[in-house]
Design a protein around this motif. Sequence first.
Motif, PDB file in Angstrom:
ATOM      1  N   THR A 190      19.452   8.764 -13.366  1.00 58.50           N
ATOM      2  CA  THR A 190      18.130   8.675 -12.763  1.00 58.50           C
ATOM      3  C   THR A 190      18.298   8.377 -11.288  1.00 58.50           C
ATOM      4  O   THR A 190      18.920   7.382 -10.917  1.00 58.50           O
ATOM      5  CB  THR A 190      17.283   7.583 -13.427  1.00 58.50           C
ATOM      6  N   SER A 219      16.291   7.633  -7.875  1.00 53.81           N
ATOM      7  CA  SER A 219      14.989   7.231  -7.350  1.00 53.81           C
ATOM      8  C   SER A 219      14.870   7.612  -5.878  1.00 53.81           C
ATOM      9  O   SER A 219      15.850   7.625  -5.137  1.00 53.81           O
ATOM     10  CB  SER A 219      14.796   5.725  -7.514  1.00 53.81           C
ATOM     11  N   GLN A 229      19.772   5.079  -6.112  1.00 56.13           N
ATOM     12  CA  GLN A 229      18.840   5.540  -5.094  1.00 56.13           C
ATOM     13  C   GLN A 229      19.288   6.881  -4.522  1.00 56.13           C
ATOM     14  O   GLN A 229      20.488   7.209  -4.545  1.00 56.13           O
ATOM     15  CB  GLN A 229      18.730   4.515  -3.979  1.00 56.13           C
ATOM     16  N   PRO A 254      16.614  13.101  -6.034  1.00 54.87           N
ATOM     17  CA  PRO A 254      15.756  12.888  -7.208  1.00 54.87           C
ATOM     18  C   PRO A 254      15.793  14.058  -8.184  1.00 54.87           C
ATOM     19  O   PRO A 254      15.689  13.852  -9.401  1.00 54.87           O
ATOM     20  CB  PRO A 254      14.363  12.718  -6.590  1.00 54.87           C
TER      21      PRO A 254
END
Length: 121
Positions: free
Chosen positions: A118, A120, A11, A86
């Motif tokens: 990645t 998020s 995250q 992100p």
Amino acid sequence: QLQASGGGLVQAGGSLRLSCAASGRTFSSYARGWFRQAPGKEREFVATINYSGSTTYYTDSVKGRFTISRDNAKNTVYLQMNSLKPEDTAVYYCAAGSKGPSSSWYSYDYWGQGTLVTVSS
């Protein structure tokens, strides 16, 4: 000869540590670097470190958040990534070069296969 690992899904605001282990030869006299490539974009420089670890350079967008380091005894370089955003989402590649620390991809002689990060929102 270079194996990158440590990528994953995290995250925004989180942290990851990438590792790049070398095998088959020693890279203790080589500069090591990290580059990344986001979908639809060109590969870009992230960070580099000289052979001894005394000199490091970062692209402006990661300064203060990412730290490159190396352990020559383990033939490994690391990228500690904190406060991830992100826009840090990309495949991260490690590299080794004999020409000294550089932000230019063509200065590197050896490349790992990449690890996906990645982030998020």
